[in-house]
Design a protein around this motif. Structure first.
Motif: not given
Length: 325
Positions: A124-128, A234-236, A81-83
């Protein structure tokens, strides 16, 4: 089997610090990356990092556009997982220093996409992203599926590009990603280039504060802890397996459109001191109003902002006074 760590870029940033802290408090291991660039006070960024001292926090001072350095860190931990919160921020600064935005927001984001897509069992890649990509649209509140191909600043264009890049990786490789459009985030440890910080600093110093468009501007001010709740949800989130449905985009705002002068009033009341106003014309690349429809985030992420400006702004001002003694 132990849980995979979360790879988080921009951990010394405003939202990055708060998100990292929340994840650590929830028992997660966080691999933090930040280049500590001098866009604003390096001391503030270092002080944020001090808040994150924890055995499960592993910090690396690296620029996300440095592909080799990033690959070395990534392969050490192999996160699932990445943010991605690292970015060159600011609408006005993008007019003065455009190349900084391409390096961080485009090249750096591409590095992240490549790392994620080659990772086995990546979740999952969560990005701003940003509310700025809605441009000067007057169709409010902004909804995720309305047209966003009209950015009026380079900053907004790079964030719109991030959404398109993530969508292409979703289509080509089935890579799961989640885009989050942040709306005017504020709160303790905030950025010095944001309104609440600049207004508080000016009022305390007895100096005139610059009020653009004579204050005839509205923003969907969103408290940082509410934003963090959306990021963590979101990341989970477990993305669907259907190609084309692995890349949802959500507005994260407060679902309230607040007059800018109201922020000044709340700061004045908290400080017990009146502001001196320097009325300025509208800034190039800026917008008059932002307002988020958050129905989708509520339904799919359980996102429910709790903090109004009546609570959040005084919280920020008290932090400011404590931090600056």
């Amino acid at each position: 089997m132990s849980k995979s760590p979360v790879f988080l870029t921009g951990c010394a940033g405003f939202i990055g610090m708060h998100t990292t802290k929340r994840l650590l408090d929830q028992g997660e291991t966080v691999i933090g990356v930040d280049n500590i660039n001098p866009y604003y006070s390096v001391d503030l960024k270092r002080d944020r990092l001090k808040q994150l001292e924890h055995p499960n926090f592993h910090f690396h001072e690296v620029d996300i556009s440095d592909r080799q350095a990033m690959e070395k860190i990534w392969t050490t931990y192999e996160p699932k997982r990445a943010i991605n919160l690292a970015a060159q921020a600011g609408v006005r600064y993008s007019i003065e220093n455009p190349f900084a935005y391409i390096s961080s927001n485009i090249t750096g984001f591409l590095v992240m996409l490549e790392l994620c897509r080659h990772q086995k069992d990546f979740a999952n890649l969560v990005y701003a992203s940003t509310s700025s990509i809605y441009g000067s649209s007057t169709n409010m509140p902004f909804v995720e599926d309305q047209m966003t191909a009209v950015p009026i600043s380079l900053y907004a264009a790079t964030k719109s590009g991030n959404e398109l890049m993530a969508q292409s990786y979703n289509y080509l490789y089935g890579m799961p990603a989640t885009g989050l459009r942040f709306f005017t985030v504020y709160g303790p440890w905030g950025r010095p280039d944001m309104a609440a910080f600049k207004f508080t600093k000016a009022i305390l110093a007895g100096e005139p504060l610059d009020l653009y468009n004579a204050g005839k501007m509205k923003r969907d001010f969103t408290y940082v802890e509410d934003i963090v709740s959306g990021v963590v949800a979101a990341v989970n989130r477990k993305p669907t397996n259907k190609i084309g449905e692995r890349h949802p985009i959500y507005n994260l705002g407060n679902n309230r459109c607040e007059d800018l002068p109201r922020i000044i009033t709340l700061i004045e009341e908290t400080l017990g001191k009146k502001a001196l106003i320097n009325n300025m014309p509208m800034q190039l690349g800026d917008v008059k109003e932002t307002y988020a429809n958050i129905d989708k985030a509520k339904a799919e992420l359980g996102y429910s902002p709790q903090t109004t400006i009546d609570t959040g702004v005084p919280n920020f001002v008290r932090w400011y006074m404590d931090y600056h003694k």
